[in-house]
Design a protein around this motif. Structure first.
Motif, short mmCIF file in Angstrom:
data_model
loop_
_atom_site.label_atom_id
_atom_site.label_comp_id
_atom_site.label_asym_id
_atom_site.label_seq_id
_atom_site.Cartn_x
_atom_site.Cartn_y
_atom_site.Cartn_z
N THR A 1 0.25 -6.71 -6.73
CA THR A 1 -0.59 -5.91 -5.83
C THR A 1 0.25 -5.38 -4.69
O THR A 1 0.97 -6.13 -4.02
N ASP A 2 0.17 -4.07 -4.46
CA ASP A 2 0.93 -3.49 -3.34
C ASP A 2 0.14 -3.72 -2.05
O ASP A 2 -0.86 -3.07 -1.79
N VAL A 3 0.59 -4.69 -1.26
CA VAL A 3 -0.18 -5.14 -0.11
C VAL A 3 0.21 -4.44 1.19
O VAL A 3 -0.58 -4.39 2.13
N HIS B 1 4.98 -5.78 -2.74
CA HIS B 1 4.03 -6.33 -3.71
C HIS B 1 3.99 -7.85 -3.61
O HIS B 1 5.01 -8.49 -3.33
N ASP B 2 2.82 -8.42 -3.88
CA ASP B 2 2.76 -9.87 -4.00
C ASP B 2 3.15 -10.27 -5.42
O ASP B 2 3.50 -9.42 -6.25
N LEU C 1 -4.85 -8.54 1.73
CA LEU C 1 -3.90 -9.47 1.14
C LEU C 1 -4.49 -10.32 0.03
O LEU C 1 -3.77 -11.06 -0.63
N GLY C 2 -5.77 -10.23 -0.23
CA GLY C 2 -6.37 -11.00 -1.30
C GLY C 2 -6.63 -12.43 -0.88
O GLY C 2 -6.71 -12.75 0.30
N LEU D 1 5.79 -13.15 1.93
CA LEU D 1 4.41 -12.68 2.05
C LEU D 1 3.78 -13.20 3.35
O LEU D 1 3.04 -12.48 4.03
N PRO E 1 -0.66 -1.97 6.39
CA PRO E 1 -1.34 -2.51 5.21
C PRO E 1 -1.65 -1.41 4.21
O PRO E 1 -1.91 -0.27 4.57
N ARG F 1 -3.62 -2.57 1.28
CA ARG F 1 -4.90 -3.12 0.84
C ARG F 1 -4.96 -4.56 1.32
O ARG F 1 -3.95 -5.12 1.74
N GLU G 1 2.28 -11.03 6.44
CA GLU G 1 0.96 -11.28 7.01
C GLU G 1 1.05 -11.46 8.51
O GLU G 1 0.21 -10.96 9.27
#
Length: 374
Positions: free
Chosen positions: A50-52, A45-46, A97-98, A13, A93, A95, A17
């Motif tokens: 979540t599909d990041v 996905h993380d 990355l939260g 992840l 991207p 969405r 990023e």
């Protein structure tokens, strides 16, 4: 063709990023247990699902798993294994990355470049350290997956009145971090080399067929560690874990993956608090062992021990008659009979318990553990 779904490790992840921070930078991921071809779209996905991001596979290279540092105890050679898929392509991207630790300080496409910055390779020194003399430029600190270490690093930078920039680090070393800092933060990077203390936590995974001797060796190992090592030792035996932590799971590939994923999560938690976790599930698939190694190495050291007792010996030892029932078709998906056991190519130690006594096996494990602790 449907998209290929991939769940990322914490380290992966951070790699994603970093690639998203530089839109022209292609992403390369080494994936285990994923079937992918050139032109496929991978949805990333993380851990929460979540599909990041998405990456289009412009190139796919099959590479063998790492095997460096393998030691052989007993007899026999491990057969070759399928490799990892190294996928490279542009990433986009899907969405945000939260929540990310140090979120407002993290490097991204909107980060304003500066003429000069300092990259700290290891532990950020306290504000009174003499090495800070003359350093007024922004300070790049590496996020290696330890929230506490990152929070401490940011606090130490800001205490000295300097601006901190957080650079996600995927474990490729200080050289790669310096290259990323030059690409994303500053034209000139002053590399400040500082020591990185080795985290005290450890996880030891004993993997092998049912009846190979994992439980006997692991229990003896825990006894020996309890008297010889000051760290707290926890045993996560495969059969015992299934009674509580993995109650209700079957023996399909997905359920086996989830069982070992849970064991790996607990092992990493033990290691993150400076303890030693001894794990003894069958763990038949390379993907699950690779995932556990990735998770543990975020917080400590990982030792993979393959108990390579031949299936004929395991079957002869079987007092419960499981192998006989599996050969009669009464137990589906039984490892070594009706379901595969993928022999580790990256074992740190291989022990054939048909020719090595349990005490000798524990001696070998403790010696190897001392080597990685050195």
């Amino acid at each position: 063709m449907p998209d290929v779904s991939v769940t990322l490790s914490s380290r992966q992840l951070r790699r994603v990023e970093l690639a998203l921070a530089a839109p022209k930078r292609p992403l390369t991921l080494a994936l285990e247990g994923v079937t992918v071809a050139t032109g496929d779209t991978l949805v990333l996905h993380d851990a929460e699902g979540t599909d990041v991001a998405a990456v289009v596979a412009e190139s796919v290279e099959i590479v063998p798993p790492r095997a460096a540092g393998t030691a052989q105890i007993g007899t026999g050679e491990a057969p070759p294994l399928p490799g990892l898929a190294r996928v490279t392509g542009p990433v986009s991207p899907r969405r945000p990355l939260g929540h990310r630790d140090g979120g407002a300080l993290r490097v991204g496409p909107e980060t304003a470049r500066v003429p000069r910055a300092t990259l700290v390779t290891g532990t950020v020194p306290g504000p009174d350290d003499a090495g800070w003399a003359g350093r007024t430029a922004p300070v790049v600190v590496r996020d290696t997956g330890d929230p506490r270490a990152l929070a401490t690093a940011i606090a130490r930078v800001t205490e000295g009145g300097r601006r901190a920039v957080v650079l996600p680090d995927a474990g490729d070393g200080p050289g790669a971090a310096a290259d990323a800092a030059r690409a994303l933060v500053a034209d000139e990077i002053d590399v400040w080399e500082t020591p990185t203390p080795v985290p005290p936590g450890r996880a030891i995974l004993l993997t092998g067929l049912s009846g190979s001797g994992k439980s006997t060796i692991s229990k003896l190992l825990v006894e020996r560690l309890a008297t010889a090592d000051p760290r707290t030792v926890s045993l996560l035996d495969g059969d015992e874990v299934r009674l509580i932590l993995s109650a209700g799971l079957g023996f399909s590939r997905d359920d086996r993956m989830l069982n070992v994923r849970r064991i790996g999560w607990v092992a990493a938690l033990v290691a993150s608090h400076g303890g030693i976790a001894v794990c003894a599930p069958i763990a038949p698939y390379e993907a699950m062992r690779w995932e556990m190694r990735e998770r543990v190495e975020e917080v400590g050291r990982f030792l993979l021990v393959h108990i390579s007792t031949p299936v004929e010996v395991c079957e002869a030892r079987d007092r419960k008659g499981l192998y006989a029932r599996a050969r009669a078709g009464q137990i589906p998906e039984f490892t070594g009979i009706s379901d595969p056991y993928e022999v580790p190519a990256d074992a740190d130690l291989t022990i054939d318990a048909s020719v090595v006594a349990p005490d000798e096996a524990v001696d070998a494990i403790l010696a190897r553990l001392a080597e990685i602790d050195a």
